[in-house]
Design a protein around this motif. Structure first.
Motif, PDB file in Angstrom:
ATOM      1  N   ASP A  28       0.848  -1.184   0.000  1.00  0.00           N
ATOM      2  CA  ASP A  28       0.000   0.000   0.000  1.00  0.00           C
ATOM      3  C   ASP A  28       0.885   1.236   0.000  1.00  0.00           C
ATOM      4  O   ASP A  28       1.788   1.377   0.830  1.00  0.00           O
ATOM      5  N   TYR A  29       0.622   2.144  -0.920  1.00  0.00           N
ATOM      6  CA  TYR A  29       1.481   3.319  -1.077  1.00  0.00           C
ATOM      7  C   TYR A  29       1.557   4.156   0.195  1.00  0.00           C
ATOM      8  O   TYR A  29       2.623   4.627   0.577  1.00  0.00           O
ATOM      9  N   GLU A  30       0.448   4.341   0.873  1.00  0.00           N
ATOM     10  CA  GLU A  30       0.452   5.150   2.100  1.00  0.00           C
ATOM     11  C   GLU A  30       1.333   4.514   3.183  1.00  0.00           C
ATOM     12  O   GLU A  30       2.003   5.210   3.932  1.00  0.00           O
ATOM     13  N   TYR A  31       1.346   3.191   3.243  1.00  0.00           N
ATOM     14  CA  TYR A  31       2.192   2.498   4.210  1.00  0.00           C
ATOM     15  C   TYR A  31       3.663   2.735   3.881  1.00  0.00           C
ATOM     16  O   TYR A  31       4.460   3.063   4.745  1.00  0.00           O
ATOM     17  N   GLU A  32       4.023   2.556   2.610  1.00  0.00           N
ATOM     18  CA  GLU A  32       5.414   2.741   2.215  1.00  0.00           C
ATOM     19  C   GLU A  32       5.853   4.194   2.350  1.00  0.00           C
ATOM     20  O   GLU A  32       7.007   4.477   2.640  1.00  0.00           O
ATOM     21  N   LYS A  33       4.930   5.097   2.159  1.00  0.00           N
ATOM     22  CA  LYS A  33       5.223   6.526   2.278  1.00  0.00           C
ATOM     23  C   LYS A  33       5.692   6.860   3.701  1.00  0.00           C
ATOM     24  O   LYS A  33       6.549   7.723   3.893  1.00  0.00           O
ATOM     25  N   ALA A  34       5.152   6.146   4.691  1.00  0.00           N
ATOM     26  CA  ALA A  34       5.486   6.414   6.086  1.00  0.00           C
ATOM     27  C   ALA A  34       6.953   6.129   6.402  1.00  0.00           C
ATOM     28  O   ALA A  34       7.549   6.798   7.241  1.00  0.00           O
ATOM     29  N   TRP A  35       7.548   5.150   5.757  1.00  0.00           N
ATOM     30  CA  TRP A  35       8.938   4.814   6.081  1.00  0.00           C
ATOM     31  C   TRP A  35       9.886   4.977   4.899  1.00  0.00           C
ATOM     32  O   TRP A  35      11.093   4.803   5.036  1.00  0.00           O
ATOM     33  N   GLY A  36       9.369   5.340   3.746  1.00  0.00           N
ATOM     34  CA  GLY A  36      10.214   5.466   2.564  1.00  0.00           C
ATOM     35  C   GLY A  36      10.983   6.769   2.509  1.00  0.00           C
ATOM     36  O   GLY A  36      10.826   7.664   3.354  1.00  0.00           O
ATOM     37  N   ASN A  37      11.807   6.883   1.525  1.00  0.00           N
ATOM     38  CA  ASN A  37      12.603   8.081   1.287  1.00  0.00           C
ATOM     39  C   ASN A  37      11.667   9.240   0.947  1.00  0.00           C
ATOM     40  O   ASN A  37      10.842   9.118   0.043  1.00  0.00           O
ATOM     41  N   PRO A  38      11.785  10.363   1.626  1.00  0.00           N
ATOM     42  CA  PRO A  38      10.902  11.502   1.342  1.00  0.00           C
ATOM     43  C   PRO A  38      10.989  11.982  -0.110  1.00  0.00           C
ATOM     44  O   PRO A  38       9.988  12.403  -0.685  1.00  0.00           O
ATOM     45  N   LYS A  39      12.172  11.900  -0.722  1.00  0.00           N
ATOM     46  CA  LYS A  39      12.318  12.300  -2.124  1.00  0.00           C
ATOM     47  C   LYS A  39      11.494  11.385  -3.023  1.00  0.00           C
ATOM     48  O   LYS A  39      10.866  11.832  -3.975  1.00  0.00           O
ATOM     49  N   ALA A  40      11.491  10.091  -2.727  1.00  0.00           N
ATOM     50  CA  ALA A  40      10.717   9.149  -3.530  1.00  0.00           C
ATOM     51  C   ALA A  40       9.229   9.484  -3.434  1.00  0.00           C
ATOM     52  O   ALA A  40       8.504   9.423  -4.434  1.00  0.00           O
TER      53      ALA A  40
END
Length: 111
Positions: free
Chosen positions: A9-21
């Motif tokens: 889920d994109y929102e889940y990955e957004k929480a721990w992913g690279n802010p630039k990504a």
């Protein structure tokens, strides 16, 4: 989500992913760069025989030249026109025509 590189889920990955990504993904979504993938095309027996032969040769030629360009073995600007000529000799235009016919059949069958 898979088209912007998110495995879950994109929102889940957004929480721990690279802010630039996340910033780039948002840009892609807001500007309409994310498009639906091409459908799986169905070919006639003759089209299938031709497209398989052409595609295998095109893929080999593209991989070969990409490698040469990336490694700096040949100059991109000096070899690009010859590369396009080679692709056309292999059958690039015929492959485009075959794919267009198959796509037209697909679109016609979905109406």
């Amino acid at each position: 989500q898979f088209r912007i590189g998110a495995l879950q889920d994109y929102e889940y990955e957004k929480a721990w992913g690279n802010p630039k990504a996340s910033e780039w993904a948002e840009m892609y979504m807001q500007n309409g760069y994310i498009v639906d993938p091409m459908p799986t095309l169905k070919y006639t027996k003759e089209e299938n025989r031709k497209i398989q032969k052409i595609n295998s040769q095109l893929n080999m030629a593209v991989k070969e030249m990409n490698q040469k360009w990336i490694l700096g073995a040949v100059d991109f600007n000096k070899t690009y026109d010859e590369f396009l000529k080679r692709l056309n000799e292999i059958g690039l235009q015929e492959a485009i025509e075959i794919n267009q016919k198959a796509y037209d059949r697909f679109v016609g069958s979905s109406n």
